[in-house]
Design an enzyme around this catalytic site. Structure first.
Site, PDB file in Angstrom:
ATOM      1  N   CYS A 256      16.302   2.203 -13.941  1.00 17.73           N
ATOM      2  CA  CYS A 256      17.318   1.375 -14.580  1.00 17.73           C
ATOM      3  C   CYS A 256      17.907   2.076 -15.816  1.00 17.73           C
ATOM      4  O   CYS A 256      18.628   3.043 -15.680  1.00 17.73           O
ATOM      5  CB  CYS A 256      16.754  -0.002 -14.907  1.00 17.73           C
ATOM      6  SG  CYS A 256      18.009  -1.275 -15.107  1.00 17.73           S
ATOM      7  N   HIS A 341      14.821  -1.888  -9.269  1.00 17.48           N
ATOM      8  CA  HIS A 341      13.453  -2.096  -9.760  1.00 17.48           C
ATOM      9  C   HIS A 341      12.459  -2.052  -8.605  1.00 17.48           C
ATOM     10  O   HIS A 341      12.232  -3.063  -7.937  1.00 17.48           O
ATOM     11  CB  HIS A 341      13.350  -3.440 -10.486  1.00 17.48           C
ATOM     12  CG  HIS A 341      13.971  -3.434 -11.838  1.00 17.48           C
ATOM     13  ND1 HIS A 341      13.240  -3.495 -13.009  1.00 17.48           N
ATOM     14  CD2 HIS A 341      15.268  -3.347 -12.216  1.00 17.48           C
ATOM     15  CE1 HIS A 341      14.061  -3.451 -14.039  1.00 17.48           C
ATOM     16  NE2 HIS A 341      15.299  -3.373 -13.583  1.00 17.48           N
ATOM     17  N   GLU A 343       9.333  -2.117  -8.642  1.00 19.31           N
ATOM     18  CA  GLU A 343       8.154  -2.962  -8.860  1.00 19.31           C
ATOM     19  C   GLU A 343       8.426  -4.415  -8.494  1.00 19.31           C
ATOM     20  O   GLU A 343       7.510  -5.244  -8.538  1.00 19.31           O
ATOM     21  CB  GLU A 343       7.707  -2.878 -10.326  1.00 19.31           C
ATOM     22  CG  GLU A 343       8.468  -3.752 -11.300  1.00 19.31           C
ATOM     23  CD  GLU A 343       9.896  -3.339 -11.560  1.00 19.31           C
ATOM     24  OE1 GLU A 343      10.664  -4.135 -12.129  1.00 19.31           O
ATOM     25  OE2 GLU A 343      10.264  -2.203 -11.193  1.00 19.31           O
TER      26      GLU A 343
END
Length: 367
Positions: A256, A341, A343
């Site tokens: 990001c 992202h 995760e």
């Protein structure tokens, strides 16, 4: 019952019902399309300074628990919903979203047409907004909006203020983390893979990071305009230069904001998206695997593809909705990054393989 008012900088007004904290905040109005995960979303430091419109119509139905925090507080400046549940049902629930927002002094407005607000943001773009649960007139809201300037350098204060350690249960690697406002879920993904983490505050010198002789460097997510992070860009340029010398390799991985800063450090350019990508259902194509993945995203800026191709980087991931750059890697250095992202939290974990890729590079693998 509190009054709830949303005032946009173009003069548009939405009136509804207030909840949460009785107060007034100003920020950037953005929308998020995730169907679940409002607790993780609101505590994501990347939402610092933003007022979130949730497109899913019912928010708060499972309450707030003691586990799903991405940081130690709410970073969003306000919340807008179609309907709010004040009597949640979930075995982990410890308080309602209304109670939580009161405790954290965050105002919210519901009983408004979130579909109409989202369509306006898609047409006109994300914009400055005042959210209020106080009895304030429209003229006063307009004055407040006009006097407020949106902050673009929030990444400088969203992360740790001093060096912080996260220890793995079975450590195998030492990773230096440049913290611009990291989510805890990202740190958990790394420690679960045997990484002892040292989080460095914004502006930490490259020499300080290099002197710890890390096996790898990780650049985190964070809020704001990447071009406002000039110090971090210069530091990252030095780290990339030292990432591959002789037989010693120090892989660098960015997510990001970290992805954008890596691009800027190599001479690339970034730009502000009209209304950003925020949600848990964004399709991304990985050119290296030839597969598409559903990803979790939260960003308002993107990297210009043509700018990085000219500076030793190649595009590895593309957004399947609008073709924007979602990932890149260096041609001759162990450096790679993604805009989304991997995760999740909230969202799908399809892209978790990227953390494994970072581990493989630290073990001597190649991009």
């Amino acid at each position: 019952m509190m009054k709830g008012t949303i005032y946009l900088e173009d003069g548009t007004v939405y009136k509804g019902t207030g909840f949460g904290f009785r107060g007034t905040r100003t920020g950037e109005l953005v929308f998020n399309t995730a169907m679940t995960g409002y607790q993780k979303t609101m505590t994501d430091p990347s939402y610092e300074g933003q007022i979130i419109v949730m497109t899913y119509p019912l928010i708060g139905n499972y309450g707030v628990n003691d586990v799903d925090f991405e940081s130690n507080r709410i970073h969003a400046f306000g919340l807008v919903a179609r309907d709010v549940c004040f009597r949640p049902s979930n075995w982990r629930c410890v308080r309602t979203i209304d109670q939580w927002m009161q405790d954290e002094q965050i105002p919210g407005v519901y009983n408004v047409d979130t579909r109409e607000i989202t369509r306006r943001l898609r047409r006109m773009g994300s914009q400055k907004c005042v959210i209020s649960t106080e009895d304030i007139g429209i003229e006063e809201l307009a004055r407040i909006c006009g006097q407020h300037e949106l902050r673009g350098d929030a990444m400088k204060t969203a992360g740790v203020s001093e060096v912080t350690e996260w220890k793995a249960e079975h450590p195998r690697y030492r990773v230096a983390v440049m913290d611009f406002g990291v989510k805890r879920s990202i740190l958990r993904e790394l420690t679960a893979r045997g990484c002892d983490l040292t989080l460095f505050p914004y502006g930490t010198k490259a020499r300080t990071i290099l002197d710890m002789h890390p096996n790898g460097v990780f650049l985190t997510n964070g809020p704001g305009d990447p071009e406002e992070a000039a110090e971090a860009v210069k530091i990252t340029e030095k780290l990339v230069t030292n990432s591959n010398y002789g037989e010693q390799v120090m892989p660098i991985f960015g997510i990001c904001m970290g992805h954008q800063i890596i691009a800027l450090s190599q001479g690339g350019e970034t730009y502000k998206l009209k209304y950003g990508h925020r949600g848990g259902n964004h399709g991304v194509f990985d050119k290296n695997t030839g597969r598409s993945y559903i990803t979790s995203q939260n960003h308002g800026y993107a990297v210009k593809a043509e700018s990085i191709i000219l500076h030793g980087l190649e595009v590895t991931h593309l957004n399947l909705n609008d073709g924007t750059v979602e990932g890149m890697q260096a041609i001759d250095k162990p450096v790679f990054s993604v805009q989304f992202h991997p995760e999740s939290s909230p969202g799908p974990n399809d892209a978790g393989y990227l953390f494994d890729k970072f581990i493989e590079l630290m073990e001597g693998g190649r991009l």
